[in-house]
Write a protein that holds these residues in place. Structure first.
Motif, PDB file in Angstrom:
ATOM      1  N   ILE A   1     -32.466  67.874   0.751  1.00 34.20           N
ATOM      2  CA  ILE A   1     -33.514  66.985   0.526  1.00 34.20           C
ATOM      3  C   ILE A   1     -33.303  66.453  -0.887  1.00 34.20           C
ATOM      4  CG2 ILE A   1     -35.976  66.948  -0.085  1.00 34.20           C
ATOM      5  CD1 ILE A   1     -36.148  69.322   1.997  1.00 34.20           C
ATOM      6  N   PHE A   2     -32.860  67.159  -1.716  1.00 27.27           N
ATOM      7  CA  PHE A   2     -32.413  66.705  -3.378  1.00 27.27           C
ATOM      8  C   PHE A   2     -31.600  65.684  -3.333  1.00 27.27           C
ATOM      9  CE2 PHE A   2     -29.936  67.058  -7.198  1.00 27.27           C
ATOM     10  CZ  PHE A   2     -30.952  66.309  -7.858  1.00 27.27           C
ATOM     11  N   LEU A   3     -30.414  65.733  -2.539  1.00 26.90           N
ATOM     12  CA  LEU A   3     -29.479  64.994  -2.705  1.00 26.90           C
ATOM     13  C   LEU A   3     -29.686  63.445  -1.633  1.00 26.90           C
ATOM     14  CD1 LEU A   3     -26.015  66.904  -2.082  1.00 26.90           C
ATOM     15  CD2 LEU A   3     -26.941  65.631  -3.898  1.00 26.90           C
ATOM     16  N   SER A   4     -30.695  63.708  -0.681  1.00 22.59           N
ATOM     17  CA  SER A   4     -31.238  62.908   0.077  1.00 22.59           C
ATOM     18  C   SER A   4     -31.978  61.868  -0.865  1.00 22.59           C
ATOM     19  CB  SER A   4     -31.850  63.117   1.281  1.00 22.59           C
ATOM     20  OG  SER A   4     -31.263  63.779   2.052  1.00 22.59           O
TER      21      SER A   4
ATOM     22  N   LEU B   1     -31.039  57.799  -2.071  1.00 23.20           N
ATOM     23  CA  LEU B   1     -32.102  56.770  -1.841  1.00 23.20           C
ATOM     24  C   LEU B   1     -32.360  56.054  -3.195  1.00 23.20           C
ATOM     25  CD1 LEU B   1     -33.966  55.129  -0.134  1.00 23.20           C
ATOM     26  CD2 LEU B   1     -35.837  56.843  -0.598  1.00 23.20           C
ATOM     27  N   VAL B   2     -32.339  56.677  -4.324  1.00 21.36           N
ATOM     28  CA  VAL B   2     -32.659  56.206  -5.656  1.00 21.36           C
ATOM     29  C   VAL B   2     -31.205  55.357  -5.995  1.00 21.36           C
ATOM     30  CG1 VAL B   2     -32.634  56.735  -8.095  1.00 21.36           C
ATOM     31  CG2 VAL B   2     -33.966  57.836  -6.415  1.00 21.36           C
TER      32      VAL B   2
ATOM     33  N   SER C   1     -31.131  51.518  -6.653  1.00 17.88           N
ATOM     34  CA  SER C   1     -30.608  50.915  -8.104  1.00 17.88           C
ATOM     35  C   SER C   1     -29.575  49.995  -8.035  1.00 17.88           C
ATOM     36  CB  SER C   1     -30.033  52.248  -8.907  1.00 17.88           C
ATOM     37  OG  SER C   1     -30.977  53.241  -9.147  1.00 17.88           O
ATOM     38  N   ASN C   2     -28.560  50.486  -6.985  1.00 19.09           N
ATOM     39  CA  ASN C   2     -27.480  49.226  -6.626  1.00 19.09           C
ATOM     40  C   ASN C   2     -27.844  48.114  -6.030  1.00 19.09           C
ATOM     41  OD1 ASN C   2     -24.672  50.508  -7.004  1.00 19.09           O
ATOM     42  ND2 ASN C   2     -25.885  52.369  -6.450  1.00 19.09           N
TER      43      ASN C   2
ATOM     44  N   VAL D   1     -20.313  59.093  -5.819  1.00 16.90           N
ATOM     45  CA  VAL D   1     -20.121  60.616  -5.772  1.00 16.90           C
ATOM     46  C   VAL D   1     -21.283  61.137  -5.124  1.00 16.90           C
ATOM     47  CG1 VAL D   1     -19.952  62.623  -7.329  1.00 16.90           C
ATOM     48  CG2 VAL D   1     -18.777  60.450  -7.842  1.00 16.90           C
ATOM     49  N   ILE D   2     -22.353  60.697  -5.530  1.00 19.00           N
ATOM     50  CA  ILE D   2     -23.739  61.057  -4.732  1.00 19.00           C
ATOM     51  C   ILE D   2     -23.696  60.921  -3.357  1.00 19.00           C
ATOM     52  CG2 ILE D   2     -25.958  60.987  -4.732  1.00 19.00           C
ATOM     53  CD1 ILE D   2     -26.055  59.853  -7.582  1.00 19.00           C
ATOM     54  N   TRP D   3     -23.279  59.807  -2.837  1.00 17.13           N
ATOM     55  CA  TRP D   3     -23.314  59.525  -1.378  1.00 17.13           C
ATOM     56  C   TRP D   3     -22.392  60.454  -0.512  1.00 17.13           C
ATOM     57  CZ3 TRP D   3     -23.253  53.715  -2.613  1.00 17.13           C
ATOM     58  CH2 TRP D   3     -24.492  53.459  -2.821  1.00 17.13           C
TER      59      TRP D   3
END
Length: 425
Positions: free
Chosen positions: A9-12, A16-17, A21-22, A397-399
């Motif tokens: 949930i946190f990584l999702s 999204l953020v 942002s991109n 990295v996040i994705w």
């Protein structure tokens, strides 16, 4: 297991953020987030093919190797020292024998017309200095001439051939003509054809290739402006073997544009100099008392310092070529070529309607959207570009972490289903 889902949930949310942002940065990419390429005056006005000295290397206390570019591995040098001794030497770079005190040296490559002259000082502690040189001393890498002068991809081979036919039939240009003569011939022809059509063009003409702009102006009496003049001369000059680039100039006070103009510069290899060509203001060449062509930077300085007496302009008078005093025709440069003006070389293919793939490639690359800026006239700040790249690579990295966790949880879920199914059977 619950921790994994909380992490998902946190990584999702983080993904999204990152996406938003991109997306924001991409939509606002023209607000400083695209990379701005800038060169210094040597890189902007000297070309890779020009004769220059890149470095000196002391081989020992009394020998100095001179790295002359462009490199010629088969060079045959003749070195003439202060005593007028002629010393032959083979190899890519010449080496001069040093003597204490100040001495003059001349040397030339027998396969090249350039004679290099140096004043070299050697003091008592064997320290060497070079106070004078007749060719540029430039350490940095220079730009190949082809980068500046390549025709846009939008100009078809047929259009090139049609332009060359017009040149053959209407100008014409001969193999024996030097570059300045070619500039004058092309400039006079285009000024005669286009001078009656200077005005405010229709928006539709901006999307046409230079030859079609030329034909609409001449055959259909369409109005064209400075950008069209520059595009048309750019095409005709390069098709006449005159290396030519388009130059834009703009000025701002804060966010308010206060000036703007487009013209050309043609490279004169015989003088190893760029020549200012502005057909909109009816200037084919501007020359000094020594008949050397002047470039845009020269004119910025000359007008700023009031050093314009003795400069000459080749223009049209009564529809004939005429050489007149520059000070009678410098109003346009006084308006546009202020010391605060921003010069930029216009990229050959500026496509405002790029596909997403083309636009995104440019968005991530280190290339300017409009061209290369002359950094002595603009403060280049690429901090927004680097911030954008930091956001982008952090997002990757996040994705990657989000997708990896999603994959692990998916495989784990399928494995539990498989085990449950196996036990039930």
């Amino acid at each position: 297991m619950k921790k994994r889902y909380y992490l998902l949930i946190f990584l999702s949310c983080l993904s999204l953020v990152a996406f938003l942002s991109n997306r924001y940065l991409y939509i606002h990419r023209f607000e400083g987030y695209l990379y701005t390429e800038a060169l210094n005056i040597n890189q902007f006005y000297d070309v890779n093919e020009s004769c220059r000295i890149q470095s000196f290397e002391k081989k020992n206390a009394h020998q100095l190797l001179i790295k002359v570019l462009p490199v010629n591995n088969n060079a045959r040098w003749i070195i003439i020292d202060s005593a007028k001794n002629s010393i032959p030497e083979s190899g890519p770079f010449p080496t001069i024998s040093l003597k204490e005190g100040t001495h003059f040296y001349e040397f030339y490559n027998q396969t090249s017309p350039d004679t290099i002259k140096l004043e070299v000082e050697l003091d008592k502690d064997n320290s060497v200095s070079v106070p004078l040189s007749n060719i540029p001393l430039i350490e940095e890498e220079l730009i190949p001439l082809s980068k500046w002068t390549e025709l846009p991809h939008s100009v078809s081979q047929k259009e090139i051939e049609d332009t060359k036919k017009i040149i053959r039939d209407s100008i014409p240009i001969y193999p024996s003509d030097n570059t300045v003569t070619r500039i004058i011939k092309v400039g006079v022809f285009l000024l005669k054809e286009l001078k009656p059509h200077l005005g405010a063009p229709l928006d539709s003409i901006k999307h046409l290739t230079p030859l079609n702009q030329f034909k609409l102006a001449v055959e259909k009496n369409y109005d064209i402006d400075c950008a069209d003049y520059a595009d048309i001369y750019f095409l005709f000059a390069n098709c006449a073997d005159i290396p030519t680039r388009r130059i834009g100039v703009a000025g701002w006070m804060g966010d308010i544009p206060i000036s703007g103009h487009v013209f050309d510069e043609s490279y004169v290899p015989e003088q190893q100099r760029w020549a200012f060509v502005d057909l909109t203001s009816e200037k084919i060449t501007v020359t000094n008392a020594a008949d050397k062509v002047l470039n845009t930077a020269d004119l910025i300085m000359a007008n700023a310092e009031g050093l314009i007496t003795g400069l000459k302009v080749l223009t049209l008078k009564n529809n004939k070529p005429a050489l007149v005093n520059y000070e009678t025709m410098n109003l346009s440069e006084m308006e546009y070529l202020k010391p605060t003006a921003n010069l930029y070389y216009i990229k050959n293919d500026i496509n405002e309607n790029m596909s997403f793939k083309e636009s995104f490639k440019e968005y991530l690359s280190r290339q300017s959207h409009y061209g290369v800026y002359y950094s002595n006239t603009i403060i280049v700040d690429n901090s927004k570009h680097y911030f954008k790249m930091y956001v982008f690579y952090t997002s990757l990295v996040i994705w990657f972490a989000w997708l990896s966790l999603l994959l692990v949880l998916g495989i784990s879920f399928l494995f539990r289903v498989f085990l449950k199914f196996s036990k039930s059977n």
